[in-house]
Design a protein around this motif. Structure first.
Motif, PDB file in Angstrom:
ATOM      1  N   VAL A 116       0.819  -1.256   0.174  1.00  0.00           N
ATOM      2  CA  VAL A 116      -0.022   0.170  -0.054  1.00  0.00           C
ATOM      3  C   VAL A 116       1.017   1.284  -0.076  1.00  0.00           C
TER       4      VAL A 116
ATOM      5  N   LEU B 274       0.673   5.414  -0.077  1.00  0.00           N
ATOM      6  CA  LEU B 274      -0.330   6.470   0.387  1.00  0.00           C
ATOM      7  C   LEU B 274       0.762   7.802  -0.217  1.00  0.00           C
TER       8      LEU B 274
ATOM      9  N   GLY C  81      -7.723   3.791 -11.020  1.00  0.00           N
ATOM     10  CA  GLY C  81      -7.851   2.828 -10.119  1.00  0.00           C
ATOM     11  C   GLY C  81      -7.968   1.408 -10.444  1.00  0.00           C
TER      12      GLY C  81
ATOM     13  N   PHE D 279      -5.800   4.952  -6.952  1.00  0.00           N
ATOM     14  CA  PHE D 279      -7.411   5.256  -6.424  1.00  0.00           C
ATOM     15  C   PHE D 279      -7.517   6.536  -6.025  1.00  0.00           C
TER      16      PHE D 279
ATOM     17  N   ILE E  32      -9.111   9.461  -3.978  1.00  0.00           N
ATOM     18  CA  ILE E  32     -10.173   9.622  -2.718  1.00  0.00           C
ATOM     19  C   ILE E  32     -10.562  10.906  -2.669  1.00  0.00           C
TER      20      ILE E  32
ATOM     21  N   MET F 165     -12.259   2.583   2.004  1.00  0.00           N
ATOM     22  CA  MET F 165     -10.700   2.495   1.854  1.00  0.00           C
ATOM     23  C   MET F 165     -10.214   1.011   2.549  1.00  0.00           C
TER      24      MET F 165
ATOM     25  N   PHE G 172      -3.220   4.841  -2.808  1.00  0.00           N
ATOM     26  CA  PHE G 172      -4.077   5.821  -2.523  1.00  0.00           C
ATOM     27  C   PHE G 172      -3.775   7.149  -3.062  1.00  0.00           C
TER      28      PHE G 172
ATOM     29  N   PHE H 263      -4.382  11.014  -2.552  1.00  0.00           N
ATOM     30  CA  PHE H 263      -5.324  12.015  -1.869  1.00  0.00           C
ATOM     31  C   PHE H 263      -4.973  13.284  -2.232  1.00  0.00           C
TER      32      PHE H 263
ATOM     33  N   GLU I 158     -10.811  14.738   1.756  1.00  0.00           N
ATOM     34  CA  GLU I 158     -11.128  13.464   2.634  1.00  0.00           C
ATOM     35  C   GLU I 158     -11.242  13.860   4.039  1.00  0.00           C
TER      36      GLU I 158
ATOM     37  N   HIS J  31      -9.436   9.364   7.184  1.00  0.00           N
ATOM     38  CA  HIS J  31      -8.174   9.207   6.863  1.00  0.00           C
ATOM     39  C   HIS J  31      -7.228   8.197   8.103  1.00  0.00           C
TER      40      HIS J  31
ATOM     41  N   LEU K  66      -8.196   4.879   8.237  1.00  0.00           N
ATOM     42  CA  LEU K  66      -7.533   4.186   7.444  1.00  0.00           C
ATOM     43  C   LEU K  66      -6.067   3.556   7.835  1.00  0.00           C
TER      44      LEU K  66
END
Length: 265
Positions: free
Chosen positions: A34, A36, A173, A189, A191, A199, A215, A217, A228, A233, A236
Motif C-alpha cells: 500500500v 499513500l 484505480g 485510487f 479518494i 478505503m 491511494f 489524496f 477527505e 483518513h 485507514l
C-alpha cells in the motif's frame, strides 16, 4: 538420518507451506503493498497528514508542485519530513494540465499543457527535481502526472524523463500484481469524501489478491477542493498499522525500485 531428511523434504505439508509462502506474500515478504500519496503540496499535508503518519510510524509520498506557496513558506518542514522517511515526489513546477479536455475551464493559458511543447514540459519537471534535491538532498524519487495527463499533442512526454525517475504515478484505480505494474503509469485510487470502510475494503481486496494499492489524496481535513475527512483518513492509517505484518506500507519510490529489482534479469 538421510532417510529422515528425505522424508521431511518429501512431506506434502512442508511443500505446500513453502509454495504458499512464496505466492501469498509476494510484496517484500508481505501479502500486499500500500502506498499513500498526497498531491499538490498544501498546508494540510504538513498540518494534518504528516503528523498523523508520524504518530503511527507510517511513511507516505507527497507530490510537490515547486511553485506552491506551502513549499517556499515551509521549506524547513518539508526537509524535516523527508529526513523522517517521507518521499518528496515531483508533481511538476507549475502543475500544467490539458485545457483542451472537457471540464477543464479552470485551467489558465499559462498552465495549459496543450499549449506546451514536450521540451518545455520536460525542462520544467527537471527544474522541479533540482528544487526537490535542494530540499531533501536526494536523487531518487517518483513523478505524478498532473491531472493524470500523459501526452502533449499525442506524444507521451514522460518518455523523455524515464531515466530521471523510479516511476510515474497515474490516476486510474486498478489493483495490480508485481509483474503487471506499469512503472510508467502506476495505478492509483483517487479518494474524495469516502468513508473509511471503503478505503479499508480496498486494502482487504489488495491483501486477498496480493496486489499493489495506491491511494491518491489531495486535502485531508480541508485545504483543498478535493478533500477527505480527517477522521476517515486516520481510521485507514490505524487499520494499516494494525495489519503491518501483512501489508507493506512504503513510499512510492521504494515500492517502484523494489518492483524494478525483481523484474530485472
Amino acid at each position: 538420518m538421510l532417510v529422515l531428511l528425505l522424508l521431511l523434504l518429501a512431506h506434502p505439508l512442508r511443500a505446500q507451506t513453502t509454495a504458499g509462502d512464496s505466492t501469498s506474500r509476494p510484496w517484500n515478504g508481505k501479502s500486499c503493498a500500500v502506498v499513500l500519496t498526497y498531491d499538490d503540496a498544501i498546508d494540510a499535508d504538513l498540518d494534518n497528514i504528516i503528523p498523523a503518519l508520524d504518530s503511527l510510524g507510517l511513511r507516505g509520498t507527497f507530490y510537490i508542485i515547486g511553485s506552491a506557496p506551502a513549499v517556499s513558506r515551509r521549506m524547513s518542514e518539508w526537509r524535516a519530513a523527508a529526513a523522517r522517511g517521507h518521499e518528496l515526489g515531483n508533481h511538476a513546477l507549475f502543475h500544467p494540465c490539458d485545457g483542451s479536455l472537457p471540464g477543464r475551464s479552470w485551467i489558465t493559458p499559462d498552465i495549459d499543457l496543450s499549449k506546451y511543447t514536450v521540451t518545455r514540459a520536460v525542462a520544467e519537471i527537471r527544474v522541479n527535481n533540482t528544487l526537490l534535491k535542494a530540499i531533501d538532498g536526494k536523487d531518487r524519487r517518483t513523478f505524478a502526472y498532473p491531472c493524470g495527463d500523459l501526452t502533449i499533442g499525442g506524444v507521451r512526454f514522460y518518455d523523455g524523463l524515464r531515466g530521471d525517475f523510479a516511476g510515474a504515478r497515474g490516476v486510474t484505480g486498478i489493483l495490480r500484481t508485481p509483474d503487471k505494474v506499469d512503472l510508467d503509469n502506476i495505478p492509483a485510487f483517487a479518494i474524495e469524501d469516502r468513508p473509511a470502510s471503503y478505503m479499508i475494503d480496498l486494502v482487504r481486496q489488495a491483501m486477498e489478491t496480493h496486489t499493489l494499492l495506491v491511494f491518491l489524496f489531495h486535502g485531508v481535513g480541508g485545504g483543498h477542493a478535493i478533500n477527505e475527512g480527517r477522521a476517515e483518513h486516520l481510521e485507514l492509517l490505524r487499520f494499516l498499522k494494525a495489519h503491518e505484518d501483512q501489508v507493506w506500507v512504503a513510499p512510492m519510490v521504494e515500492v517502484a525500485d523494489w518492483i524494478r529489482s525483481i523484474s530485472s534479469p
